[in-house]
Design a protein around this motif. Structure first.
Motif, PDB file in Angstrom:
ATOM      1  N   ALA A  78       1.869 -11.609  -6.754  1.00 33.66           N
ATOM      2  CA  ALA A  78       0.594 -12.222  -6.339  1.00 33.66           C
ATOM      3  C   ALA A  78       0.610 -13.720  -6.637  1.00 33.66           C
ATOM      4  CB  ALA A  78      -0.572 -11.540  -7.049  1.00 33.66           C
ATOM      5  N   GLU A 114       5.765  -2.652 -13.970  1.00 36.86           N
ATOM      6  CA  GLU A 114       5.210  -2.622 -12.602  1.00 36.86           C
ATOM      7  C   GLU A 114       4.021  -3.575 -12.494  1.00 36.86           C
ATOM      8  OE1 GLU A 114       2.924   0.641 -11.155  1.00 36.86           O
ATOM      9  OE2 GLU A 114       3.103  -0.045  -9.088  1.00 36.86           O
ATOM     10  N   LEU A 115       3.117  -3.521 -13.450  1.00 33.35           N
ATOM     11  CA  LEU A 115       1.945  -4.404 -13.414  1.00 33.35           C
ATOM     12  C   LEU A 115       2.386  -5.866 -13.436  1.00 33.35           C
ATOM     13  CD1 LEU A 115      -0.543  -2.579 -15.826  1.00 33.35           C
ATOM     14  CD2 LEU A 115      -0.449  -2.495 -13.321  1.00 33.35           C
ATOM     15  N   TYR A 145     -10.132  -2.293 -11.405  1.00 31.37           N
ATOM     16  CA  TYR A 145      -9.390  -3.550 -11.615  1.00 31.37           C
ATOM     17  C   TYR A 145      -9.962  -4.670 -10.751  1.00 31.37           C
ATOM     18  CZ  TYR A 145      -5.487  -6.856 -11.575  1.00 31.37           C
ATOM     19  OH  TYR A 145      -4.714  -7.991 -11.664  1.00 31.37           O
ATOM     20  N   HIS A 171      -7.405  -3.333 -16.146  1.00 34.61           N
ATOM     21  CA  HIS A 171      -6.961  -1.983 -15.804  1.00 34.61           C
ATOM     22  C   HIS A 171      -7.686  -0.996 -16.698  1.00 34.61           C
ATOM     23  CE1 HIS A 171      -3.858  -3.259 -13.024  1.00 34.61           C
ATOM     24  NE2 HIS A 171      -3.612  -4.246 -13.848  1.00 34.61           N
ATOM     25  N   LEU A 212      -4.417  -7.612  -1.434  1.00 35.55           N
ATOM     26  CA  LEU A 212      -3.264  -6.840  -1.919  1.00 35.55           C
ATOM     27  C   LEU A 212      -3.673  -5.398  -2.259  1.00 35.55           C
ATOM     28  CD1 LEU A 212      -1.349  -9.403  -4.192  1.00 35.55           C
ATOM     29  CD2 LEU A 212      -0.702  -8.589  -1.919  1.00 35.55           C
ATOM     30  N   LEU A 260      -7.024 -12.871  -2.916  1.00 32.99           N
ATOM     31  CA  LEU A 260      -5.648 -12.358  -2.826  1.00 32.99           C
ATOM     32  C   LEU A 260      -5.577 -10.947  -3.430  1.00 32.99           C
ATOM     33  CD1 LEU A 260      -2.668 -12.702  -2.166  1.00 32.99           C
ATOM     34  CD2 LEU A 260      -2.380 -13.919  -4.326  1.00 32.99           C
ATOM     35  N   SER A 268       8.346  -1.684  -6.401  1.00 34.05           N
ATOM     36  CA  SER A 268       7.969  -1.417  -7.795  1.00 34.05           C
ATOM     37  C   SER A 268       7.067  -0.183  -7.871  1.00 34.05           C
ATOM     38  CB  SER A 268       7.291  -2.637  -8.424  1.00 34.05           C
ATOM     39  OG  SER A 268       6.035  -2.867  -7.841  1.00 34.05           O
ATOM     40  N   ILE A 312       6.251  -5.370  -4.057  1.00 33.92           N
ATOM     41  CA  ILE A 312       5.127  -4.530  -4.507  1.00 33.92           C
ATOM     42  C   ILE A 312       5.373  -3.064  -4.149  1.00 33.92           C
ATOM     43  CG2 ILE A 312       2.655  -4.088  -4.190  1.00 33.92           C
ATOM     44  CD1 ILE A 312       2.291  -7.098  -3.771  1.00 33.92           C
ATOM     45  N   ILE A 323      -3.088  -2.835   0.425  1.00 34.18           N
ATOM     46  CA  ILE A 323      -1.744  -2.273   0.571  1.00 34.18           C
ATOM     47  C   ILE A 323      -1.552  -1.090  -0.381  1.00 34.18           C
ATOM     48  CG2 ILE A 323       0.721  -2.793   0.272  1.00 34.18           C
ATOM     49  CD1 ILE A 323       0.117  -5.642   1.181  1.00 34.18           C
ATOM     50  N   LYS A 324      -2.033  -1.273  -1.614  1.00 35.17           N
ATOM     51  CA  LYS A 324      -1.936  -0.196  -2.602  1.00 35.17           C
ATOM     52  C   LYS A 324      -2.730   1.033  -2.138  1.00 35.17           C
ATOM     53  CE  LYS A 324       0.294  -1.880  -6.236  1.00 35.17           C
ATOM     54  NZ  LYS A 324       1.500  -1.232  -6.739  1.00 35.17           N
ATOM     55  N   ASN A 341       3.761  -6.879 -10.037  1.00 38.32           N
ATOM     56  CA  ASN A 341       2.683  -7.083  -9.064  1.00 38.32           C
ATOM     57  C   ASN A 341       1.985  -8.416  -9.301  1.00 38.32           C
ATOM     58  OD1 ASN A 341       3.199  -4.707  -7.806  1.00 38.32           O
ATOM     59  ND2 ASN A 341       1.587  -3.555  -8.843  1.00 38.32           N
ATOM     60  N   GLU A 342       1.791  -8.749 -10.575  1.00 39.74           N
ATOM     61  CA  GLU A 342       1.131 -10.025 -10.862  1.00 39.74           C
ATOM     62  C   GLU A 342       2.023 -11.202 -10.494  1.00 39.74           C
ATOM     63  OE1 GLU A 342      -0.453  -9.624 -14.862  1.00 39.74           O
ATOM     64  OE2 GLU A 342      -1.716  -7.974 -14.111  1.00 39.74           O
TER      65      GLU A 342
END
Lengths: 235, 235
Positions: free
Chosen positions: A69, A61-62, B212, B218, B86, B82, A92, A89, B89-90, A65-66
Protein backbone atom coordinates in the motif's frame (compact mmCIF):
# COMPACT_ATOMS: atom_id res chain seq x y z
CA UNK A 1 15.26 12.59 -16.17
CA UNK A 2 12.59 12.58 -13.47
CA UNK A 3 10.67 9.74 -15.14
CA UNK A 4 13.58 7.37 -15.02
CA UNK A 5 14.27 8.35 -11.44
CA UNK A 6 10.69 7.49 -10.49
CA UNK A 7 10.86 4.20 -12.39
CA UNK A 8 13.96 2.95 -10.61
CA UNK A 9 12.67 4.06 -7.21
CA UNK A 10 9.63 1.90 -7.89
CA UNK A 11 11.86 -1.01 -8.89
CA UNK A 12 13.78 -0.73 -5.64
CA UNK A 13 10.55 -0.64 -3.64
CA UNK A 14 9.17 -3.60 -5.55
CA UNK A 15 12.33 -5.58 -4.92
CA UNK A 16 12.10 -4.87 -1.21
CA UNK A 17 8.50 -6.15 -1.09
CA UNK A 18 9.42 -9.17 -3.18
CA UNK A 19 12.21 -9.96 -0.71
CA UNK A 20 9.53 -10.00 2.01
CA UNK A 21 7.46 -12.40 -0.12
CA UNK A 22 10.45 -14.72 -0.52
CA UNK A 23 11.07 -14.63 3.22
CA UNK A 24 7.42 -15.47 3.89
CA UNK A 25 7.61 -18.22 1.26
CA UNK A 26 10.63 -19.76 3.00
CA UNK A 27 8.79 -19.75 6.32
CA UNK A 28 5.77 -21.41 4.76
CA UNK A 29 7.94 -24.07 3.06
CA UNK A 30 9.46 -24.86 6.47
CA UNK A 31 6.00 -25.04 8.02
CA UNK A 32 4.79 -27.56 5.43
CA UNK A 33 7.87 -29.76 5.76
CA UNK A 34 8.05 -29.72 9.54
CA UNK A 35 4.30 -30.21 10.04
CA UNK A 36 4.39 -33.33 7.84
CA UNK A 37 7.52 -34.57 9.58
CA UNK A 38 6.03 -34.10 13.05
CA UNK A 39 2.97 -36.04 11.90
CA UNK A 40 5.01 -38.97 10.61
CA UNK A 41 7.43 -39.14 13.55
CA UNK A 42 4.74 -38.28 16.15
CA UNK A 43 6.95 -35.47 17.38
CA UNK A 44 4.71 -33.22 19.46
CA UNK A 45 7.53 -30.81 20.29
CA UNK A 46 8.20 -30.16 16.61
CA UNK A 47 4.47 -29.75 15.98
CA UNK A 48 4.37 -27.15 18.75
CA UNK A 49 7.13 -25.22 16.98
CA UNK A 50 5.15 -25.22 13.72
CA UNK A 51 2.05 -23.92 15.50
CA UNK A 52 4.09 -21.16 17.14
CA UNK A 53 5.73 -20.08 13.89
CA UNK A 54 2.36 -19.38 12.27
CA UNK A 55 2.00 -16.08 14.14
CA UNK A 56 5.16 -14.77 12.50
CA UNK A 57 3.79 -15.79 9.09
CA UNK A 58 0.52 -13.94 9.75
CA UNK A 59 2.39 -10.85 10.95
CA UNK A 60 4.51 -10.86 7.81
CA UNK A 61 1.40 -10.91 5.63
CA UNK A 62 0.12 -7.74 7.29
CA UNK A 63 3.55 -6.13 6.88
CA UNK A 64 3.67 -7.03 3.18
CA UNK A 65 0.19 -5.61 2.59
CA UNK A 66 1.21 -2.39 4.29
CA UNK A 67 4.43 -2.19 2.29
CA UNK A 68 2.50 -2.71 -0.93
CA UNK A 69 0.00 0.00 0.00
CA UNK A 70 2.85 2.36 0.82
CA UNK A 71 4.51 1.74 -2.56
CA UNK A 72 1.24 2.38 -4.37
CA UNK A 73 0.62 5.59 -2.43
CA UNK A 74 4.19 6.81 -2.91
CA UNK A 75 4.88 5.83 -6.52
CA UNK A 76 1.39 5.78 -8.06
CA UNK A 77 2.38 2.93 -10.40
CA UNK A 78 0.27 2.18 -13.48
CA UNK A 79 -0.13 -0.66 -15.98
CA UNK A 80 2.31 -3.53 -15.48
CA UNK A 81 3.93 -1.95 -12.40
CA UNK A 82 0.56 -1.72 -10.71
CA UNK A 83 -0.22 -5.30 -11.67
CA UNK A 84 3.09 -6.38 -10.14
CA UNK A 85 2.53 -4.66 -6.84
CA UNK A 86 -1.07 -5.87 -6.58
CA UNK A 87 0.11 -9.44 -7.21
CA UNK A 88 2.13 -9.17 -4.01
CA UNK A 89 -1.09 -8.82 -2.03
CA UNK A 90 -2.64 -11.86 -3.72
CA UNK A 91 0.45 -14.01 -3.24
CA UNK A 92 0.91 -13.12 0.43
CA UNK A 93 -2.76 -14.01 0.96
CA UNK A 94 -2.19 -17.45 -0.60
CA UNK A 95 0.93 -18.00 1.50
CA UNK A 96 -0.95 -17.11 4.66
CA UNK A 97 -3.63 -19.71 3.88
CA UNK A 98 -1.01 -22.40 3.20
CA UNK A 99 0.65 -21.55 6.52
CA UNK A 100 -2.74 -21.93 8.22
CA UNK A 101 -3.19 -25.40 6.74
CA UNK A 102 0.28 -26.41 7.97
CA UNK A 103 -0.61 -25.14 11.44
CA UNK A 104 -3.84 -27.14 11.34
CA UNK A 105 -1.89 -30.24 10.38
CA UNK A 106 0.46 -29.69 13.33
CA UNK A 107 -2.57 -29.28 15.63
CA UNK A 108 -3.64 -32.87 14.98
CA UNK A 109 -0.27 -34.46 15.67
CA UNK A 110 -0.99 -34.76 19.37
CA UNK A 111 -4.30 -36.55 19.07
CA UNK A 112 -3.07 -38.82 16.27
CA UNK A 113 -0.15 -39.92 18.46
CA UNK A 114 -2.72 -41.38 20.90
CA UNK A 115 -4.49 -43.37 18.15
CA UNK A 116 -3.44 -46.53 16.32
CA UNK A 117 -1.39 -45.89 13.17
CA UNK A 118 -3.28 -46.52 9.94
CA UNK A 119 -0.94 -48.33 7.58
CA UNK A 120 1.54 -45.90 6.05
CA UNK A 121 -0.96 -43.04 5.80
CA UNK A 122 1.27 -40.55 7.62
CA UNK A 123 4.08 -41.43 5.22
CA UNK A 124 1.80 -40.94 2.22
CA UNK A 125 0.74 -37.56 3.57
CA UNK A 126 4.38 -36.61 4.12
CA UNK A 127 5.15 -37.47 0.48
CA UNK A 128 2.15 -35.42 -0.64
CA UNK A 129 3.37 -32.49 1.50
CA UNK A 130 6.82 -32.87 -0.05
CA UNK A 131 5.33 -32.55 -3.52
CA UNK A 132 3.46 -29.41 -2.45
CA UNK A 133 6.59 -27.93 -0.90
CA UNK A 134 8.49 -28.51 -4.16
CA UNK A 135 5.67 -26.88 -6.12
CA UNK A 136 5.73 -23.86 -3.81
CA UNK A 137 9.49 -23.47 -4.17
CA UNK A 138 9.17 -23.53 -7.95
CA UNK A 139 6.14 -21.21 -7.98
CA UNK A 140 8.10 -18.59 -6.03
CA UNK A 141 11.15 -19.06 -8.28
CA UNK A 142 8.87 -18.62 -11.28
CA UNK A 143 7.52 -15.46 -9.69
CA UNK A 144 10.93 -13.90 -9.07
CA UNK A 145 12.21 -14.89 -12.52
CA UNK A 146 8.90 -14.09 -14.28
CA UNK A 147 9.06 -17.57 -15.74
CA UNK A 148 5.63 -18.49 -17.15
CA UNK A 149 6.83 -21.88 -18.37
CA UNK A 150 7.94 -22.97 -14.90
CA UNK A 151 4.65 -21.63 -13.52
CA UNK A 152 2.69 -23.73 -16.02
CA UNK A 153 4.73 -26.75 -14.94
CA UNK A 154 3.71 -26.11 -11.31
CA UNK A 155 0.06 -25.90 -12.35
CA UNK A 156 0.36 -29.24 -14.14
CA UNK A 157 1.99 -30.92 -11.12
CA UNK A 158 -1.01 -30.08 -8.94
CA UNK A 159 -2.80 -32.96 -10.67
CA UNK A 160 -0.34 -35.42 -9.11
CA UNK A 161 -1.17 -34.05 -5.68
CA UNK A 162 -4.88 -34.39 -6.44
CA UNK A 163 -4.33 -37.99 -7.48
CA UNK A 164 -2.49 -38.87 -4.27
CA UNK A 165 -5.36 -37.32 -2.33
CA UNK A 166 -8.02 -39.20 -4.28
CA UNK A 167 -6.21 -42.49 -3.69
CA UNK A 168 -5.88 -41.74 0.03
CA UNK A 169 -9.58 -40.92 0.33
CA UNK A 170 -10.46 -44.36 -1.05
CA UNK A 171 -7.94 -46.00 1.27
CA UNK A 172 -9.40 -44.29 4.32
CA UNK A 173 -12.89 -45.49 3.41
CA UNK A 174 -11.58 -49.05 3.13
CA UNK A 175 -9.66 -48.92 6.43
CA UNK A 176 -12.70 -47.58 8.26
CA UNK A 177 -15.01 -50.25 6.86
CA UNK A 178 -12.51 -52.99 7.67
CA UNK A 179 -12.15 -51.97 11.29
CA UNK A 180 -14.25 -49.36 13.10
CA UNK A 181 -11.34 -48.75 15.49
CA UNK A 182 -9.67 -46.95 12.56
CA UNK A 183 -12.51 -44.46 12.19
CA UNK A 184 -11.31 -41.65 14.46
CA UNK A 185 -7.73 -41.74 13.17
CA UNK A 186 -8.95 -41.89 9.56
CA UNK A 187 -11.21 -38.88 10.05
CA UNK A 188 -8.23 -36.86 11.28
CA UNK A 189 -5.94 -38.19 8.56
CA UNK A 190 -8.52 -37.44 5.87
CA UNK A 191 -8.79 -33.92 7.21
CA UNK A 192 -5.02 -33.50 6.94
CA UNK A 193 -4.87 -35.05 3.47
CA UNK A 194 -7.61 -32.73 2.24
CA UNK A 195 -5.81 -29.70 3.70
CA UNK A 196 -2.62 -30.74 1.96
CA UNK A 197 -4.52 -31.02 -1.30
CA UNK A 198 -5.83 -27.49 -0.66
CA UNK A 199 -2.29 -26.22 -0.09
CA UNK A 200 -1.62 -27.44 -3.62
CA UNK A 201 -4.59 -25.40 -4.86
CA UNK A 202 -3.17 -22.26 -3.26
CA UNK A 203 0.26 -22.90 -4.77
CA UNK A 204 -1.50 -23.31 -8.13
CA UNK A 205 -3.18 -19.99 -7.55
CA UNK A 206 0.25 -18.36 -7.04
CA UNK A 207 1.49 -19.98 -10.25
CA UNK A 208 -1.59 -18.68 -12.08
CA UNK A 209 -0.74 -15.18 -10.86
CA UNK A 210 2.72 -15.58 -12.38
CA UNK A 211 1.29 -16.64 -15.73
CA UNK A 212 -1.04 -13.63 -15.64
CA UNK A 213 1.83 -11.28 -14.77
CA UNK A 214 4.03 -12.53 -17.58
CA UNK A 215 1.49 -13.12 -20.35
CA UNK A 216 -1.34 -10.77 -19.35
CA UNK A 217 -3.76 -13.68 -19.66
CA UNK A 218 -5.32 -15.93 -17.09
CA UNK A 219 -4.27 -19.55 -17.66
CA UNK A 220 -6.84 -21.86 -19.15
CA UNK A 221 -9.44 -22.71 -16.56
CA UNK A 222 -10.58 -25.83 -18.34
CA UNK A 223 -7.90 -28.03 -16.76
CA UNK A 224 -9.24 -31.28 -15.27
CA UNK A 225 -10.70 -30.71 -11.87
CA UNK A 226 -8.91 -31.52 -8.70
CA UNK A 227 -10.83 -33.51 -6.20
CA UNK A 228 -12.58 -36.51 -7.74
CA UNK A 229 -13.85 -37.86 -4.42
CA UNK A 230 -17.19 -36.10 -4.84
CA UNK A 231 -18.20 -39.01 -7.07
CA UNK A 232 -17.00 -41.83 -4.80
CA UNK A 233 -20.10 -43.67 -3.67
CA UNK A 234 -19.01 -47.23 -3.06
CA UNK A 235 -15.86 -49.18 -2.55
CA UNK B 1 -11.04 23.36 -6.87
CA UNK B 2 -9.22 20.54 -8.61
CA UNK B 3 -8.65 18.63 -5.37
CA UNK B 4 -12.31 18.40 -4.56
CA UNK B 5 -13.04 17.36 -8.12
CA UNK B 6 -10.53 14.53 -7.83
CA UNK B 7 -11.91 13.48 -4.47
CA UNK B 8 -15.47 13.13 -5.68
CA UNK B 9 -14.37 11.36 -8.86
CA UNK B 10 -12.68 8.80 -6.59
CA UNK B 11 -15.83 8.48 -4.51
CA UNK B 12 -17.89 7.78 -7.62
CA UNK B 13 -15.38 5.17 -8.77
CA UNK B 14 -15.31 3.56 -5.34
CA UNK B 15 -19.10 3.41 -5.25
CA UNK B 16 -19.14 1.69 -8.63
CA UNK B 17 -16.68 -0.98 -7.44
CA UNK B 18 -18.59 -1.39 -4.19
CA UNK B 19 -21.77 -1.96 -6.20
CA UNK B 20 -19.93 -4.81 -7.95
CA UNK B 21 -18.95 -6.24 -4.55
CA UNK B 22 -22.58 -6.13 -3.41
CA UNK B 23 -23.67 -7.86 -6.60
CA UNK B 24 -21.04 -10.56 -6.08
CA UNK B 25 -22.10 -10.86 -2.45
CA UNK B 26 -25.73 -11.43 -3.47
CA UNK B 27 -24.68 -14.15 -5.90
CA UNK B 28 -22.60 -15.87 -3.20
CA UNK B 29 -25.48 -15.66 -0.68
CA UNK B 30 -27.73 -17.37 -3.25
CA UNK B 31 -25.08 -20.03 -3.86
CA UNK B 32 -24.83 -20.87 -0.14
CA UNK B 33 -28.60 -21.05 0.32
CA UNK B 34 -29.33 -23.06 -2.81
CA UNK B 35 -26.43 -25.47 -2.33
CA UNK B 36 -27.64 -26.30 1.18
CA UNK B 37 -31.22 -26.61 -0.04
CA UNK B 38 -30.27 -28.93 -2.88
CA UNK B 39 -28.40 -31.10 -0.38
CA UNK B 40 -31.35 -31.36 1.99
CA UNK B 41 -33.99 -31.95 -0.70
CA UNK B 42 -31.67 -34.11 -2.85
CA UNK B 43 -32.44 -31.84 -5.78
CA UNK B 44 -29.75 -32.57 -8.38
CA UNK B 45 -31.17 -30.04 -10.84
CA UNK B 46 -30.82 -27.22 -8.32
CA UNK B 47 -27.28 -28.40 -7.45
CA UNK B 48 -26.43 -28.24 -11.14
CA UNK B 49 -27.60 -24.61 -11.21
CA UNK B 50 -25.35 -23.74 -8.25
CA UNK B 51 -22.35 -25.36 -9.93
CA UNK B 52 -23.05 -23.43 -13.13
CA UNK B 53 -23.43 -20.08 -11.35
CA UNK B 54 -19.92 -20.32 -9.89
CA UNK B 55 -18.34 -19.34 -13.20
CA UNK B 56 -20.16 -16.01 -13.11
CA UNK B 57 -18.92 -15.44 -9.55
CA UNK B 58 -15.32 -16.16 -10.60
CA UNK B 59 -15.65 -13.83 -13.60
CA UNK B 60 -16.98 -11.06 -11.38
CA UNK B 61 -13.96 -11.37 -9.07
CA UNK B 62 -11.60 -10.78 -12.00
CA UNK B 63 -13.72 -7.81 -13.13
CA UNK B 64 -13.65 -6.30 -9.62
CA UNK B 65 -9.87 -6.69 -9.39
CA UNK B 66 -9.48 -4.98 -12.73
CA UNK B 67 -11.83 -2.18 -11.74
CA UNK B 68 -9.89 -1.65 -8.51
CA UNK B 69 -6.58 -1.55 -10.39
CA UNK B 70 -8.05 0.95 -12.85
CA UNK B 71 -9.23 3.23 -10.03
CA UNK B 72 -5.80 3.10 -8.39
CA UNK B 73 -4.03 3.86 -11.66
CA UNK B 74 -6.45 6.68 -12.53
CA UNK B 75 -6.91 8.38 -9.16
CA UNK B 76 -3.69 7.50 -7.32
CA UNK B 77 -5.53 7.38 -3.98
CA UNK B 78 -3.58 7.58 -0.72
CA UNK B 79 -4.20 6.87 2.97
CA UNK B 80 -7.78 5.85 3.77
CA UNK B 81 -8.90 5.98 0.12
CA UNK B 82 -6.16 3.55 -0.84
CA UNK B 83 -7.05 1.31 2.07
CA UNK B 84 -10.68 1.35 0.91
CA UNK B 85 -9.92 0.37 -2.65
CA UNK B 86 -7.44 -2.34 -1.60
CA UNK B 87 -10.06 -3.83 0.72
CA UNK B 88 -12.19 -4.44 -2.34
CA UNK B 89 -9.57 -6.89 -3.63
CA UNK B 90 -9.42 -8.73 -0.31
CA UNK B 91 -13.19 -8.95 0.01
CA UNK B 92 -13.75 -10.18 -3.54
CA UNK B 93 -11.11 -12.85 -2.89
CA UNK B 94 -12.99 -14.04 0.20
CA UNK B 95 -16.29 -14.06 -1.69
CA UNK B 96 -14.75 -16.14 -4.45
CA UNK B 97 -13.56 -18.77 -1.93
CA UNK B 98 -17.00 -18.93 -0.30
CA UNK B 99 -18.55 -19.41 -3.73
CA UNK B 100 -16.10 -22.25 -4.37
CA UNK B 101 -17.14 -23.99 -1.15
CA UNK B 102 -20.80 -23.68 -2.15
CA UNK B 103 -19.99 -25.20 -5.52
CA UNK B 104 -18.14 -28.06 -3.81
CA UNK B 105 -21.17 -28.68 -1.60
CA UNK B 106 -23.39 -28.80 -4.69
CA UNK B 107 -20.96 -31.28 -6.30
CA UNK B 108 -21.66 -33.86 -3.60
CA UNK B 109 -25.45 -33.68 -3.81
CA UNK B 110 -25.57 -36.29 -6.54
CA UNK B 111 -23.53 -38.96 -4.77
CA UNK B 112 -25.23 -38.33 -1.42
CA UNK B 113 -28.61 -38.86 -3.04
CA UNK B 114 -27.52 -42.46 -3.81
CA UNK B 115 -26.50 -43.12 -0.18
CA UNK B 116 -28.65 -43.72 2.92
CA UNK B 117 -29.60 -40.54 4.80
CA UNK B 118 -27.75 -40.09 8.09
CA UNK B 119 -30.26 -38.86 10.64
CA UNK B 120 -30.96 -35.15 10.10
CA UNK B 121 -27.39 -34.30 9.12
CA UNK B 122 -28.41 -32.57 5.91
CA UNK B 123 -30.86 -30.45 7.89
CA UNK B 124 -28.16 -29.54 10.42
CA UNK B 125 -25.85 -28.53 7.59
CA UNK B 126 -28.61 -26.45 6.05
CA UNK B 127 -29.10 -24.60 9.35
CA UNK B 128 -25.36 -24.05 9.60
CA UNK B 129 -25.34 -22.68 6.04
CA UNK B 130 -28.25 -20.41 6.94
CA UNK B 131 -26.23 -18.96 9.84
CA UNK B 132 -23.29 -18.34 7.50
CA UNK B 133 -25.54 -16.71 4.91
CA UNK B 134 -26.93 -14.36 7.59
CA UNK B 135 -23.40 -13.52 8.72
CA UNK B 136 -22.37 -12.74 5.13
CA UNK B 137 -25.35 -10.47 4.61
CA UNK B 138 -24.50 -8.54 7.77
CA UNK B 139 -20.76 -8.41 6.98
CA UNK B 140 -21.52 -6.80 3.62
CA UNK B 141 -24.00 -4.39 5.22
CA UNK B 142 -21.34 -3.50 7.78
CA UNK B 143 -18.93 -2.91 4.92
CA UNK B 144 -21.23 -0.56 3.01
CA UNK B 145 -22.24 1.32 6.16
CA UNK B 146 -18.71 1.25 7.66
CA UNK B 147 -20.28 -0.21 10.79
CA UNK B 148 -17.54 -1.69 13.00
CA UNK B 149 -20.00 -2.73 15.69
CA UNK B 150 -22.04 -4.87 13.31
CA UNK B 151 -18.79 -6.32 11.96
CA UNK B 152 -17.70 -7.29 15.49
CA UNK B 153 -21.08 -8.94 15.97
CA UNK B 154 -20.50 -11.03 12.82
CA UNK B 155 -17.08 -12.08 14.14
CA UNK B 156 -18.65 -13.20 17.42
CA UNK B 157 -21.35 -15.22 15.63
CA UNK B 158 -18.72 -17.33 13.89
CA UNK B 159 -18.29 -19.17 17.17
CA UNK B 160 -21.84 -20.52 16.89
CA UNK B 161 -21.03 -21.92 13.47
CA UNK B 162 -17.88 -23.51 14.88
CA UNK B 163 -19.91 -25.10 17.65
CA UNK B 164 -22.44 -26.59 15.23
CA UNK B 165 -19.53 -28.01 13.26
CA UNK B 166 -17.83 -29.48 16.32
CA UNK B 167 -21.08 -31.17 17.39
CA UNK B 168 -21.60 -32.57 13.89
CA UNK B 169 -18.06 -33.97 13.78
CA UNK B 170 -18.74 -35.95 16.97
CA UNK B 171 -22.07 -37.13 15.58
CA UNK B 172 -20.48 -38.39 12.38
CA UNK B 173 -17.91 -40.39 14.35
CA UNK B 174 -20.71 -42.00 16.36
CA UNK B 175 -22.83 -42.82 13.29
CA UNK B 176 -19.87 -44.41 11.54
CA UNK B 177 -18.95 -46.56 14.52
CA UNK B 178 -22.56 -47.65 15.01
CA UNK B 179 -22.96 -48.79 11.43
CA UNK B 180 -20.18 -49.07 8.84
CA UNK B 181 -22.78 -48.58 6.10
CA UNK B 182 -22.87 -44.94 7.21
CA UNK B 183 -19.16 -44.41 6.56
CA UNK B 184 -19.20 -43.20 2.97
CA UNK B 185 -22.12 -40.82 3.50
CA UNK B 186 -20.57 -39.49 6.71
CA UNK B 187 -17.24 -38.82 4.98
CA UNK B 188 -19.03 -36.71 2.37
CA UNK B 189 -21.20 -34.98 4.97
CA UNK B 190 -18.19 -34.21 7.15
CA UNK B 191 -16.49 -32.72 4.13
CA UNK B 192 -19.47 -30.46 3.52
CA UNK B 193 -19.80 -29.48 7.18
CA UNK B 194 -16.12 -28.55 7.32
CA UNK B 195 -16.44 -26.46 4.16
CA UNK B 196 -19.42 -24.66 5.64
CA UNK B 197 -17.39 -23.92 8.76
CA UNK B 198 -14.67 -22.53 6.46
CA UNK B 199 -17.20 -20.30 4.72
CA UNK B 200 -17.80 -18.81 8.17
CA UNK B 201 -14.06 -18.17 8.51
CA UNK B 202 -14.02 -16.26 5.23
CA UNK B 203 -17.04 -14.19 6.27
CA UNK B 204 -15.19 -13.44 9.50
CA UNK B 205 -12.23 -12.32 7.44
CA UNK B 206 -14.50 -9.86 5.56
CA UNK B 207 -15.82 -8.55 8.89
CA UNK B 208 -12.24 -8.13 10.13
CA UNK B 209 -11.49 -6.04 7.03
CA UNK B 210 -14.43 -3.80 7.95
CA UNK B 211 -13.16 -3.33 11.50
CA UNK B 212 -9.71 -2.46 10.11
CA UNK B 213 -11.19 0.01 7.63
CA UNK B 214 -13.24 1.80 10.27
CA UNK B 215 -10.88 1.72 13.25
CA UNK B 216 -7.46 1.40 11.57
CA UNK B 217 -6.73 -1.57 13.84
CA UNK B 218 -6.89 -5.28 13.27
CA UNK B 219 -9.46 -6.88 15.58
CA UNK B 220 -8.11 -8.86 18.50
CA UNK B 221 -6.70 -12.12 17.27
CA UNK B 222 -6.91 -13.80 20.64
CA UNK B 223 -10.53 -14.85 20.16
CA UNK B 224 -11.18 -18.53 20.97
CA UNK B 225 -10.20 -20.70 18.10
CA UNK B 226 -12.61 -22.20 15.72
CA UNK B 227 -12.35 -25.89 15.14
CA UNK B 228 -12.06 -27.92 18.36
CA UNK B 229 -12.16 -31.30 16.61
CA UNK B 230 -8.37 -31.51 16.51
CA UNK B 231 -8.55 -32.72 20.11
CA UNK B 232 -11.32 -35.29 19.63
CA UNK B 233 -9.72 -38.68 20.20
CA UNK B 234 -12.47 -40.91 21.49
CA UNK B 235 -16.22 -40.99 21.68
Amino acid sequence: MPDQHIASAFDRDLEAVQAQIMKMGGMVEDAIRLAAKSLETRDEELAQKVRGADRAIDALELQINESAARVIALRAPTAIDLRLILSVIKISGNLERIGDYAKNMAKRTGVLATLPTVNDSAGAIRRMAQAVEGMLKDALDAYIRRDAELAMDVIARDEDVDQIYNALFREFLTFMMEDPRNITACMHLHFIAKNTERMGDHVTSIAEQVVYLVTGEHPDESRPKADQTSIVAEE
